[in-house]
Design a protein around this motif. Structure first.
Motif, PDB file in Angstrom:
ATOM      1  N   ILE A 171      39.512 121.240  67.299  1.00  0.00           N
ATOM      2  CA  ILE A 171      40.606 121.635  68.176  1.00  0.00           C
ATOM      3  C   ILE A 171      40.703 123.158  68.286  1.00  0.00           C
ATOM      4  O   ILE A 171      40.915 123.707  69.359  1.00  0.00           O
ATOM      5  CB  ILE A 171      41.933 121.028  67.671  1.00  0.00           C
ATOM      6  N   LYS A 172      40.496 123.789  67.153  1.00  0.00           N
ATOM      7  CA  LYS A 172      40.543 125.255  67.160  1.00  0.00           C
ATOM      8  C   LYS A 172      39.449 125.821  68.066  1.00  0.00           C
ATOM      9  O   LYS A 172      39.694 126.720  68.881  1.00  0.00           O
ATOM     10  CB  LYS A 172      40.356 125.768  65.729  1.00  0.00           C
ATOM     11  N   LEU A 206      52.587 123.084  74.527  1.00  0.00           N
ATOM     12  CA  LEU A 206      52.116 121.866  73.862  1.00  0.00           C
ATOM     13  C   LEU A 206      53.137 120.747  73.966  1.00  0.00           C
ATOM     14  O   LEU A 206      54.330 120.935  73.717  1.00  0.00           O
ATOM     15  CB  LEU A 206      51.858 122.187  72.376  1.00  0.00           C
ATOM     16  N   ILE A 207      52.625 119.582  74.339  1.00  0.00           N
ATOM     17  CA  ILE A 207      53.488 118.396  74.331  1.00  0.00           C
ATOM     18  C   ILE A 207      52.671 117.235  73.778  1.00  0.00           C
ATOM     19  O   ILE A 207      51.452 117.195  73.957  1.00  0.00           O
ATOM     20  CB  ILE A 207      54.037 118.075  75.739  1.00  0.00           C
ATOM     21  N   THR A 208      53.322 116.338  73.095  1.00  0.00           N
ATOM     22  CA  THR A 208      52.563 115.267  72.450  1.00  0.00           C
ATOM     23  C   THR A 208      53.313 113.946  72.392  1.00  0.00           C
ATOM     24  O   THR A 208      54.546 113.927  72.352  1.00  0.00           O
ATOM     25  CB  THR A 208      52.195 115.673  71.001  1.00  0.00           C
ATOM     26  N   ASP A 250      45.988 126.820  78.751  1.00  0.00           N
ATOM     27  CA  ASP A 250      47.346 127.370  78.623  1.00  0.00           C
ATOM     28  C   ASP A 250      48.359 126.247  78.427  1.00  0.00           C
ATOM     29  O   ASP A 250      49.569 126.473  78.356  1.00  0.00           O
ATOM     30  CB  ASP A 250      47.709 128.250  79.821  1.00  0.00           C
ATOM     31  N   GLY A 251      47.826 125.023  78.359  1.00  0.00           N
ATOM     32  CA  GLY A 251      48.682 123.880  78.087  1.00  0.00           C
ATOM     33  C   GLY A 251      47.858 122.774  77.454  1.00  0.00           C
ATOM     34  O   GLY A 251      46.661 122.662  77.718  1.00  0.00           O
ATOM     35  N   ILE A 252      48.467 122.016  76.577  1.00  0.00           N
ATOM     36  CA  ILE A 252      47.760 120.891  75.960  1.00  0.00           C
ATOM     37  C   ILE A 252      48.696 119.702  75.891  1.00  0.00           C
ATOM     38  O   ILE A 252      49.874 119.840  75.540  1.00  0.00           O
ATOM     39  CB  ILE A 252      47.268 121.248  74.531  1.00  0.00           C
ATOM     40  N   ILE A 253      48.157 118.560  76.262  1.00  0.00           N
ATOM     41  CA  ILE A 253      48.888 117.328  76.013  1.00  0.00           C
ATOM     42  C   ILE A 253      48.089 116.510  75.013  1.00  0.00           C
ATOM     43  O   ILE A 253      46.891 116.315  75.168  1.00  0.00           O
ATOM     44  CB  ILE A 253      49.168 116.538  77.316  1.00  0.00           C
ATOM     45  N   SER A 254      48.755 116.115  73.959  1.00  0.00           N
ATOM     46  CA  SER A 254      48.072 115.378  72.902  1.00  0.00           C
ATOM     47  C   SER A 254      48.481 113.909  72.974  1.00  0.00           C
ATOM     48  O   SER A 254      49.664 113.588  73.072  1.00  0.00           O
ATOM     49  CB  SER A 254      48.441 115.963  71.535  1.00  0.00           C
ATOM     50  N   SER A 255      47.492 113.040  72.918  1.00  0.00           N
ATOM     51  CA  SER A 255      47.776 111.619  73.114  1.00  0.00           C
ATOM     52  C   SER A 255      48.263 110.923  71.851  1.00  0.00           C
ATOM     53  O   SER A 255      48.691 109.783  71.894  1.00  0.00           O
ATOM     54  CB  SER A 255      46.547 110.901  73.659  1.00  0.00           C
ATOM     55  N   ALA A 274      48.375 116.739  67.479  1.00  0.00           N
ATOM     56  CA  ALA A 274      49.229 117.857  67.891  1.00  0.00           C
ATOM     57  C   ALA A 274      49.465 118.813  66.728  1.00  0.00           C
ATOM     58  O   ALA A 274      49.536 120.036  66.903  1.00  0.00           O
ATOM     59  CB  ALA A 274      50.560 117.340  68.421  1.00  0.00           C
ATOM     60  N   ILE A 275      49.572 118.255  65.546  1.00  0.00           N
ATOM     61  CA  ILE A 275      49.841 119.078  64.371  1.00  0.00           C
ATOM     62  C   ILE A 275      48.763 120.143  64.165  1.00  0.00           C
ATOM     63  O   ILE A 275      49.090 121.325  63.956  1.00  0.00           O
ATOM     64  CB  ILE A 275      49.985 118.187  63.114  1.00  0.00           C
ATOM     65  N   PRO A 276      47.482 119.761  64.246  1.00  0.00           N
ATOM     66  CA  PRO A 276      46.447 120.785  64.080  1.00  0.00           C
ATOM     67  C   PRO A 276      46.561 121.918  65.101  1.00  0.00           C
ATOM     68  O   PRO A 276      46.130 123.040  64.831  1.00  0.00           O
ATOM     69  CB  PRO A 276      45.142 120.005  64.299  1.00  0.00           C
ATOM     70  N   CYS A 277      47.134 121.655  66.253  1.00  0.00           N
ATOM     71  CA  CYS A 277      47.314 122.709  67.260  1.00  0.00           C
ATOM     72  C   CYS A 277      48.202 123.828  66.718  1.00  0.00           C
ATOM     73  O   CYS A 277      47.967 125.008  66.977  1.00  0.00           O
ATOM     74  CB  CYS A 277      47.938 122.147  68.532  1.00  0.00           C
TER      75      CYS A 277
END
Lengths: 334, 334
Positions: B231-232, B271-273, B241-246, B251-254
Motif C-alpha cells: 500500500i505504501k 480516505l474512506i473505507t 489523492d483519494g483512496i477507497i478501501s473495500s 484502511a489502517i495501513p494507509c
DNA sequence: GTGAAAGCGCTAACAC
DNA sequence: GTGTTAGCGCTTTCAC
C-alpha cells in the motif's frame, strides 16, 4: 429420504454395523483391508455418522461451551478465536453463549449444560451474580476453566492476567508522568478481576504518598447509559490530571468528555486504560493501553480444558496468570 | 453416579416415562394436576433432559451453525452477537466455526454438518473457494442463509448490504471532495460482495469522467503480510489523492503509510473505507466510513432462518439488501 | 388421561 | 477379525 446410516453402509458392504463402526473409528481389531473398503464406501455414499446417536451411546459430546458476557468485544472475540482454533484441532465443536452480564442468564445456561450437552465449559463470568451455586454444580459434573474473570470465593482452574500488577504499574506510570490527582474508572467490581485492579491503583497511590479518596473513584458506570455524562462530570468536578480506566469501554468516553471540556490529552489530563483496541496507536492522541493477551488466554484456557478431558491435568484449583503488556503512548506523555 | 433421567423421574412419581415426557412438553393430553406434579419433581431432582436422546429421537437438534471467516472482527462479532440473541430467544444453541478464509476448511465444516448436527446454517463464506458443491448439498438438506458475503453463482437466501451503491456513493463523495486520482484497495474479489464494491467504484469514476486504470486498483492484498508496504508503494508511486478501501483491514495501513510518507490526511490524500470500527471518530484524523449494519444483518439472517424452520418463509432464492451508512468525517474533508 | 412398546443410530460387551 | 445383542434416554405411535 434416503438418509444413509451405519446399517445401510454395513449392508452395502455385507458387514455388520459393529464392524463398520469399528472400522470407522480405526480400531485395531479390524483388518486393514476391511478398513479400506469401509472408508471407501463411506466416502462414496457421503456417510456422516449421526453425532447424537454417538453422543448418546458414548456419553460424550465432543462439544465445549464458551460462556462470555459479550461476543462483540475486542477481548472476548479474540479469546473465542483462540478457543475455536484449539477446539478445531481436537475435532471439537464450540457452543457460544452470551450472558450480557446477567447472572440469571448465566445460571440458566450453566444449569442447562448439566444435561450433558457439552464435555466442558470455558467461562468468563458475568459481573452481576446473585446465587453462585451453579458454578459448583457444573464443575462437579465436568471440567470447567475460568478465563480472564473470576470470583474469589469460587474454586477452580483460572486463567487470568496480572490485574493487580498492571493496574499498579499503570498508576505508577501516571505518577512518573507527573500526575498528582489520579482518578480511577471502576468496573467489574464484584469480580476478583475488578477488585485487584482497584487494589493495584490504590496501593500505587499510597506508596507514592498521593491522595486516595473515594471521590476519585467512579463506580457503577459500566451499565448506566449516562456513563458519558457521569465521567464528564467527574472530570470537570474533581479535575484529575490523570485517569486510569479499568475497562476499554470507559476510556472512550474520556476522549469525548475532554473534547467537550476543551481539555487536552495528555497536557491537561493523562489517560491509560485496560484495552484490546487494535488501533490505539491511531487515536488522537495515541492511547496508552494495558493490553491483555486475549488470544493467549483463550488458547491457554482451552488447552488446559482438553488436558482435563484426558486426565493430563490434576490441579483442580490453580490460577495461572499471564502477563499484560503496558504500552505507553502519547496519551500519558509528560 | 445418580444421573437422573426420565425413567427415574417417572418412577419417583409413579408415572410412566411417556406421561412424564408429555407433561414436560406441556402436551394437552395431560391433566393440569399431573403436569404440576411432574414439573415440581423435575425441579426438585434437578432433572435436565438429555438433549442427544431427544435429538436422536426427534431428528432435530435445536442448534444452528454460524460459519464465518473470523470471529475477531468488528463486523462478524457484531453479527454473531445478534445471531446468538435471536437463537437464545428461540431456545436454540449456536455453534461457531471459523474458516480463516479457507474454502477447504469451510467445505469440511459444511460437510460435517450434513450429519444432522444442526437444523440450519448461517454462513458468510470464505473468499478462497475452489469447489462450491457443498453449498448446494447443505442447502438441499436444511435451511441455510448467507449473510454479508455471497457467491453470484450460488442460489439461496442472502442478507447483504448495498455494496454497489455504497462504493459508488463513497467514490462520488471523494470526487465531490475534489479528488482526481482515486485509488481502490480491493478485497473479497472472488465474492459478489467484492465485485459489486469494485464495480461501484469503477462506475462512479466513469460517470465523473475520471481515469479508471488498473494500476489504481490494489489487489490481492488481504492475505499477504507485506500488505503495508504494498500500500505504501502504491501511494508513493501512483500518488492518489483519494483512496477507497473495500475492507477495514486495508484502511489502517494507509494511516501508517501516510505517516511514513509525511502525507497529510485529508490534505494530500483523502480516505474512506468500509468499516465497523466503533471509534472511527477518535482516529487521527477521524475516519470516514461506510458502516455496515452488522447487528441488523445478523439479526435479519437469523430471524429468516427461524422462519424457514417453521415454514413461514417460502422464497428459496432471494437477496435482501440492507442499507449501509456513509459517515463523512475529517479524513475526506475538502 | 395414561401406559406399553418400539425405535431413533450408534457402540461396547460378549461371543466365536 | 467379525457378528449378535443390548441399550444409551428420549418420544411417539398405538392401545385402553
Amino acid at each position: 429420504m434416503g438418509e444413509i446410516n451405519i446399517k445401510r453402509l454395513a449392508s452395502e458392504l455385507n458387514l455388520s454395523a459393529a464392524t463398520v463402526s469399528r472400522a470407522l473409528r480405526d480400531s485395531h481389531e479390524i483388518s486393514a483391508e476391511t478398513k479400506a473398503r469401509v472408508m471407501e464406501m463411506a466416502k462414496k455414499l457421503n456417510y456422516e455418522p449421526n453425532p447424537f446417536a454417538s453422543s448418546l451411546r458414548r456419553q460424550q459430546s465432543k462439544t465445549i461451551a464458551v460462556i462470555v458476557p459479550e461476543v462483540a468485544n475486542n477481548f472476548f472475540s479474540l479469546a473465542i478465536k483462540a478457543i475455536e482454533e484449539v477446539a478445531r484441532a481436537k475435532d471439537y465443536h464450540v457452543l457460544i453463549y452470551q450472558t450480557h452480564e446477567s447472572g440469571e442468564i448465566e445460571a440458566s445456561f450453566m444449569t442447562s449444560l448439566l444435561s450433558g450437552r457439552v464435555d466442558g465449559v470455558l467461562i468468563s463470568p458475568a459481573s452481576h451474580v446473585a446465587n453462585k451455586e451453579y458454578f459448583q454444580k457444573v464443575s462437579e459434573k465436568m471440567p470447567m476453566v475460568f478465563f480472564d474473570r473470576d470470583h474469589a470465593d469460587i474454586e477452580g482452574v483460572k486463567i487470568t492476567t496480572d490485574d493487580y500488577d498492571s493496574a499498579y504499574n499503570a498508576t505508577q506510570h501516571l505518577v512518573d508522568a507527573g500526575c498528582k490527582t489520579i482518578g480511577y474508572l471502576a468496573a467489574l467490581e464484584t469480580l476478583t478481576t475488578g477488585k485487584k485492579r482497584l487494589q493495584g491503583y490504590q496501593d500505587a497511590l499510597k506508596n507514592n504518598n498521593l491522595k486516595c479518596q473515594p471521590d476519585l473513584i467512579v463506580s457503577n458506570c459500566e451499565n448506566n447509559e449516562p456513563c458519558h455524562s457521569k465521567i464528564k462530570d467527574f472530570i470537570s468536578q474533581q479535575k484529575p490530571d490523570g485517569i486510569i480506566s479499568s475497562i476499554e469501554e470507559l476510556a472512550i468516553p474520556c476522549y469525548y468528555a475532554c473534547k467537550e471540556l476543551h481539555l487536552n490529552i495528555p497536557k491537561d489530563l493523562k489517560l491509560i486504560t485496560f484495552s484490546n483496541l487494535s488501533h490505539a496507536e491511531l487515536l488522537n492522541p495515541p492511547l496508552s493501553t494495558i493490553n491483555q493477551p486475549a488470544f493467549e488466554i483463550g488458547n491457554e484456557a482451552a488447552t488446559i480444558l482438553f488436558k482435563m478431558f484426558s486426565k493430563r491435568w490434576y490441579d483442580p484449583n490453580i490460577t495461572i496468570s499471564l502477563k499484560s503488556n503496558i504500552i505507553k503512548r502519547e496519551s500519558t506523555r509528560s
